[in-house]
Design an enzyme around this catalytic site. Sequence first.
Site, PDB file in Angstrom:
ATOM      1  N   TYR A 131      -1.843  -0.943  10.460  1.00 13.75           N
ATOM      2  CA  TYR A 131      -1.924  -1.159   9.008  1.00 13.75           C
ATOM      3  C   TYR A 131      -0.634  -0.696   8.332  1.00 13.75           C
ATOM      4  CZ  TYR A 131      -3.904  -1.156   4.292  1.00 13.75           C
ATOM      5  OH  TYR A 131      -4.155  -1.403   2.952  1.00 13.75           O
TER       6      TYR A 131
ATOM      7  N   SER B   9       0.858  -1.196   0.000  1.00 11.18           N
ATOM      8  CA  SER B   9       0.000   0.000   0.000  1.00 11.18           C
ATOM      9  C   SER B   9       0.892   1.242   0.000  1.00 11.18           C
ATOM     10  CB  SER B   9      -0.868   0.018   1.265  1.00 11.18           C
ATOM     11  OG  SER B   9      -1.491   1.284   1.429  1.00 11.18           O
TER      12      SER B   9
HETATM   13  P1  NDP Z   1     -11.336  -6.185   0.573  1.00  9.53           P
HETATM   14  O1  NDP Z   1     -11.689  -6.149   2.008  1.00  9.53           O
HETATM   15  O2  NDP Z   1     -12.351  -5.777  -0.439  1.00  9.53           O
HETATM   16  O3  NDP Z   1     -10.817  -7.639   0.175  1.00  9.53           O
HETATM   17  C1  NDP Z   1      -9.935  -8.340   0.988  1.00  9.53           C
HETATM   18  C2  NDP Z   1     -10.356  -9.782   1.016  1.00  9.53           C
HETATM   19  O4  NDP Z   1      -9.441 -10.491   1.870  1.00  9.53           O
HETATM   20  C3  NDP Z   1     -11.767  -9.965   1.614  1.00  9.53           C
HETATM   21  O5  NDP Z   1     -12.519 -10.863   0.852  1.00  9.53           O
HETATM   22  C4  NDP Z   1     -11.453 -10.511   3.001  1.00  9.53           C
HETATM   23  O6  NDP Z   1     -12.473 -11.328   3.516  1.00  9.53           O
HETATM   24  C5  NDP Z   1     -10.211 -11.328   2.716  1.00  9.53           C
HETATM   25  N1  NDP Z   1      -9.510 -11.687   3.941  1.00  9.53           N
HETATM   26  C6  NDP Z   1      -9.411 -10.977   5.095  1.00  9.53           C
HETATM   27  N2  NDP Z   1      -8.734 -11.680   6.005  1.00  9.53           N
HETATM   28  C7  NDP Z   1      -8.384 -12.852   5.425  1.00  9.53           C
HETATM   29  C8  NDP Z   1      -7.667 -14.009   5.857  1.00  9.53           C
HETATM   30  N3  NDP Z   1      -7.178 -14.107   7.111  1.00  9.53           N
HETATM   31  N4  NDP Z   1      -7.499 -15.022   4.989  1.00  9.53           N
HETATM   32  C9  NDP Z   1      -7.993 -14.937   3.746  1.00  9.53           C
HETATM   33  N5  NDP Z   1      -8.692 -13.906   3.271  1.00  9.53           N
HETATM   34  C10 NDP Z   1      -8.879 -12.866   4.103  1.00  9.53           C
HETATM   35  O7  NDP Z   1     -10.014  -5.293   0.416  1.00  9.53           O
HETATM   36  P2  NDP Z   1      -9.366  -4.575  -0.871  1.00  9.53           P
HETATM   37  O8  NDP Z   1      -9.711  -5.305  -2.095  1.00  9.53           O
HETATM   38  O9  NDP Z   1      -9.634  -3.136  -0.765  1.00  9.53           O
HETATM   39  O10 NDP Z   1      -7.822  -4.780  -0.527  1.00  9.53           O
HETATM   40  C11 NDP Z   1      -7.076  -5.896  -0.999  1.00  9.53           C
HETATM   41  C12 NDP Z   1      -5.629  -5.696  -0.617  1.00  9.53           C
HETATM   42  O11 NDP Z   1      -5.167  -4.461  -1.165  1.00  9.53           O
HETATM   43  C13 NDP Z   1      -5.424  -5.594   0.898  1.00  9.53           C
HETATM   44  O12 NDP Z   1      -4.200  -6.205   1.245  1.00  9.53           O
HETATM   45  C14 NDP Z   1      -5.377  -4.080   1.127  1.00  9.53           C
HETATM   46  O13 NDP Z   1      -4.643  -3.769   2.286  1.00  9.53           O
HETATM   47  C15 NDP Z   1      -4.671  -3.636  -0.130  1.00  9.53           C
HETATM   48  N6  NDP Z   1      -4.901  -2.231  -0.493  1.00  9.53           N
HETATM   49  C16 NDP Z   1      -6.156  -1.757  -0.805  1.00  9.53           C
HETATM   50  C17 NDP Z   1      -6.340  -0.448  -1.211  1.00  9.53           C
HETATM   51  C18 NDP Z   1      -7.661   0.110  -1.614  1.00  9.53           C
HETATM   52  O14 NDP Z   1      -7.766   1.338  -1.851  1.00  9.53           O
HETATM   53  N7  NDP Z   1      -8.716  -0.681  -1.750  1.00  9.53           N
HETATM   54  C19 NDP Z   1      -5.209   0.492  -1.247  1.00  9.53           C
HETATM   55  C20 NDP Z   1      -3.931  -0.109  -0.907  1.00  9.53           C
HETATM   56  C21 NDP Z   1      -3.812  -1.415  -0.546  1.00  9.53           C
HETATM   57  P3  NDP Z   1     -13.557 -10.663   4.534  1.00  9.53           P
HETATM   58  O15 NDP Z   1     -14.164  -9.498   3.807  1.00  9.53           O
HETATM   59  O16 NDP Z   1     -14.488 -11.771   4.830  1.00  9.53           O
HETATM   60  O17 NDP Z   1     -12.744 -10.219   5.739  1.00  9.53           O
END
Ligand code: NDP
Length: 257
Positions: free
Chosen positions: A159, A146
């Site tokens: 985070y 990120s």
């Molecule tokens: P989302 O919450 O939409 O998607 C993340 C997914 O990961 C969810 O389906 C979540 O499930 C799942 N998840 C959480 N914990 C676990 C676990 N222990 N094992 C397996 N799966 C898990 O997030 P984003 O798509 O926004 O983000 C995806 C990645 O990108 C993350 O690492 C985030 O930090 C990073 N990011 C996002 C940005 C943004 O603007 N969107 C910017 C910069 C980085 P559930 O919802 O059930 O918890």
Amino acid sequence: MVEQDAPVALVTGAARGIGKGVAASLLRAGWSVAITDIDEAAGQAAAEELARHCGAAGRVEFICMDVADETSVMACLERIEEDFGRLDGLVNNAGIADPDNGPIEQLSLEAWNRLLGTNLTGAFLVSKHALGLLREASGAIVNIASTRALQSEANTEAYAASKGGLVALTHALAVSLGSAVRVNAVSPGWIDTRDTQQQRTDPLRAVDHQQHAVGRVGQPADIGALVVFLLGPGAAFITGQNLVADGGMTRQMIYVE
Ligand code: NDP
């Protein structure tokens, strides 16, 4: 073991958001993709939807995996070996994506450990157990970090630390693995994932787009395109890097008037 021609990628946390978008980009580029997530129902639904993106060679399969649970990670990698017979690319995307932890005096050790356990330790565990298959394929890893690894808002210590750790894990692992497996990070800026979220948030405003040099908030496909490149042969000379994809938001100089 099933041998197949299309290269195979594992994308964690791909039931929604950026992970789902990355999986769609990989499928369009001819990869087969194992999408994994902790949310089984959403993951199954995503796999059915993504199947429509498959090219002639590729296929998509959902496997339930909690990246913070080593037993679950090992079972998932065994299943990938059985079902796909190979692994060419790993995208460590799963994360607790809400950066706000409140004032640090009120941040519990439990909450800190839970976030680090998913966002940082999860990438370590999946990389560790995927390495055997990745080595066989001379594969590559992309860690989704990120821009918060590089800059911060207040009250985001857990985070920010998890993403800074992920960038450091990336260069350390890249040096350890050398020519065997390339390892890079992608640091997204603001990516609009509202269409795949269970709870819709307010619509984006004009000013949200305008604060980006390119004039818009990012989309999961922006990250997907970069991941496809980094996992592919065109990136053969790139390892240990953190590539920022943020529409120029972190390059914009701000003077308060
Ligand atoms: P989302 O919450 O939409 O998607 C993340 C997914 O990961 C969810 O389906 C979540 O499930 C799942 N998840 C959480 N914990 C676990 C676990 N222990 N094992 C397996 N799966 C898990 O997030 P984003 O798509 O926004 O983000 C995806 C990645 O990108 C993350 O690492 C985030 O930090 C990073 N990011 C996002 C940005 C943004 O603007 N969107 C910017 C910069 C980085 P559930 O919802 O059930 O918890």
